[in-house]
Enzyme design. Structure first.
Site, PDB file in Angstrom:
ATOM      1  N   GLU A 201       0.855  -1.235  -0.005  1.00  0.00           N
ATOM      2  CA  GLU A 201       0.007  -0.141  -0.024  1.00  0.00           C
ATOM      3  C   GLU A 201       0.786   1.398  -0.066  1.00  0.00           C
ATOM      4  OE1 GLU A 201      -2.935   0.264   2.908  1.00  0.00           O
ATOM      5  OE2 GLU A 201      -3.807  -1.913   2.208  1.00  0.00           O
ATOM      6  N   GLU A 389      -5.668  -8.613   0.975  1.00  0.00           N
ATOM      7  CA  GLU A 389      -5.973  -8.159   2.272  1.00  0.00           C
ATOM      8  C   GLU A 389      -7.543  -7.852   2.177  1.00  0.00           C
ATOM      9  OE1 GLU A 389      -4.343  -4.874   4.753  1.00  0.00           O
ATOM     10  OE2 GLU A 389      -2.161  -5.710   4.229  1.00  0.00           O
TER      11      GLU A 389
HETATM   12  C1  GCO Z   1      -2.867  -1.450   5.899  1.00  0.00           C
HETATM   13  C2  GCO Z   1      -2.121  -2.593   6.120  1.00  0.00           C
HETATM   14  C3  GCO Z   1      -2.419  -3.503   7.291  1.00  0.00           C
HETATM   15  C4  GCO Z   1      -3.526  -2.844   8.091  1.00  0.00           C
HETATM   16  C5  GCO Z   1      -4.847  -3.306   7.644  1.00  0.00           C
HETATM   17  C6  GCO Z   1      -6.077  -2.837   8.733  1.00  0.00           C
HETATM   18  O1  GCO Z   1      -3.645  -1.835   4.877  1.00  0.00           O
HETATM   19  O2  GCO Z   1      -3.142  -0.468   6.600  1.00  0.00           O
HETATM   20  O3  GCO Z   1      -1.794  -3.205   5.132  1.00  0.00           O
HETATM   21  O4  GCO Z   1      -1.254  -3.282   7.945  1.00  0.00           O
HETATM   22  O5  GCO Z   1      -3.335  -3.118   9.559  1.00  0.00           O
HETATM   23  O6  GCO Z   1      -5.039  -2.501   6.439  1.00  0.00           O
HETATM   24  O7  GCO Z   1      -5.947  -1.337   8.711  1.00  0.00           O
END
Ligand code: GCO
Length: 478
Positions: A201, A389
């Site tokens: 990200e 994710e």
């Molecule tokens: C993000 C990260 C994760 C977070 C998840 C929840 O996308 O911010 O990859 O580390 O913990 O997204 O907020």
């Protein structure tokens, strides 16, 4: 038909089919209304869970590890909402063997984790920390011995502090520093690990860390953000080329955050506002690596980034990823706003819209993943999508060693239905990783928002599989 009625009619239908000799005729309907099945997604579909080093490892100064910007940031007063830090986190550094055994117990075949750059290169470049490399060998071996496939993210936000002291992502030399780190990791682990994600990200860490100052390293300003972003985009592509050169058989991806964005009303000013937000939130890094350049057309103010570009940079932004990691949690509704200069747009908060939210304050909107899959599939340059994710945080209560997290379970099931819907429409989505395995350190939010399939008592470090985790384990067993 309303959702709830739809579910009810499903139960009725299922009851009829058990009495009816024509069950096979009803098979299709039954399946639609019934639980999801792993086999619906095909035998090759990848299932896993995702984590990140800083959120789980702890041991922040052990065995020669150097400090990262997150160690500094979380130990600075006032930066983490709860006043906590990730010094111990879920102590994965010491408990990895037990955690990986738990993955196996839960039938989870793929494990996404990241390498902490400052654990293997304490100063970011130069001297290598053998003990750091050893730790990741042990983690990888513990996975492989159990038939679990490791998926490694090279950069999940924890830049070595020593490099931040020299300007971090704002210093163009970071591209070389990153290349050195990538080279070390690939040479070291390519015999064991095939799947690599270059960065996690980029929009989130550059915007939150270099524009808004609410994540490490806590810097603020548009120029800082644009400069850091351009170097990040260049480093991402350079990282990809480095992996390809050293390890041609690698499966190379990178992960991108995205939210389905809708204008408040179908009016030109709101639509244009939504397009500007979309340019920053969804398109910026993705379109750059796909070779489309930055989305300046949708958001002309972004042309300021050109100040930081050197001749030839445009071409260097492109890299052919084997897969794109899609990360989605919610949608955003956007309206035109006179009060936010430059972007002239504002999010209409879910709380104002009266919709259900998670503990992060994000709207519960499973269809967002379907919409984003369709949008990603419309880029001909994207060969393959993996959802790297997806998940939700809800308050969990430990009662009698159990956690009845119905909301999380339902959220995940609803999202999976949307994934299947997209897949059936021909979207090349080939995997789904849940964020996250165990509860962990949620960045500036501290430990409070829990996203895990497994509950962690942060005092005793005891783990308890939540109902959502039990459901996922059962789902995977079939
Ligand atoms: C993000 C990260 C994760 C977070 C998840 C929840 O996308 O911010 O990859 O580390 O913990 O997204 O907020």
């Amino acid at each position: 038909m309303k959702r709830r009625d739809f579910l009810k009619s499903g139960i009725a239908l299922a009851a009829i089919t058990t009495l009816n000799p024509w069950t096979s005729l009803f098979g299709k309907e039954k399946k639609l209304n019934d639980e999801l099945r792993r086999s619906d997604f095909g035998a090759d579909f990848l299932w896993g869970v995702a984590t990140a080093a800083y959120q789980i490892e702890g041991a922040y100064q052990e065995d020669g590890k150097g400090l990262s910007i997150w160690d500094t940031f979380s130990n600075t007063k006032g930066k983490i909402k709860t006043g906590e830090n990730g010094n111990i986190a879920t102590d994965f550094y010491h408990l990895y063997e037990q955690d990986i055994a738990l993955l196996k117990q839960m039938n989870i075949p793929n494990f996404r984790f990241s390498i902490a750059w400052s654990r293997v290169l304490p100063k970011g470049v130069g001297e290598v920390n053998k003990k750091g490399l050893e730790f990741y060998h042990k983690v990888i071996d513990a996975c492989l011995e159990r038939g679990i496939e490791p998926w490694i993210t090279l950069y999940h936000w924890d830049l070595p502090q020593a490099l931040e002291d020299k300007g971090g992502w704002i210093n163009r030399e970071v591209i070389q520093w990153f290349k050195e780190y990538v080279t070390l990791c690939i040479r070291e682990f390519k015999g064991k690990v095939k799947n690599w994600m270059i960065m996690n990200e980029p929009t989130a860490f550059t915007a939150l860390g270099y524009m808004l100052g609410i994540h490490a390293p806590g810097k603020k300003g548009i120029d800082k953000f644009l400069k850091a972003s351009h170097h990040t985009a260049l480093a991402l592509a350079e990282g990809g080329r480095t992996i390809r050169e050293l390890f041609p058989q690698a499966n190379i991806g990178s992960t991108f955050s995205c939210s389905y964005i809708e204008p408040l009303k179908p009016k030109n000013k709101h639509q244009k506002a939504a397009a500007r937000i979309e340019a920053v939130m969804n398109k910026f890094f993705l379109e750059a690596v796909l070779g489309r350049g930055y989305p300046i057309q949708d958001f002309p103010a972004l042309k300021r980034i050109k100040k930081f570009m050197l001749p030839g940079d445009e071409d260097k932004l492109k890299f052919d990823l084997d897969f794109v990691g899609l990360q989605n949690y919610t949608r955003e509704v956007v309206k035109y706003s006179l009060f936010r200069p430059v972007i002239w747009a504002n999010q209409v908060k879910p709380q104002k819209r009266g919709v259900e939210t998670t503990e992060m304050g994000w709207e519960v909107y499973p269809e967002s993943v379907y919409q984003m899959l369709k949008i990603y599939a419309s880029y001909p340059e994207i060969p393959k999508i993996i959802i790297t994710e997806s998940g939700a945080s809800f308050p969990d209560k430990l009662e009698d060693s159990k956690i009845h997290d119905e909301k999380r379970k339902k959220y995940l099931q609803d999202v999976l239905k949307q994934v299947l819907r997209a897949k059936k429409e021909g979207v090349p989505v080939q995997g789904y990783f849940i964020w996250t395995f165990t509860d962990n350190f949620e960045w500036a939010e501290g430990f409070r928002p829990r996203f895990g399939l497994v509950y962690v008592d942060f005092q005793s470090q005891k783990r308890y599989i939540k109902d959502s985790g039990k459901w996922f384990a059962e789902f995977l067993s079939k």
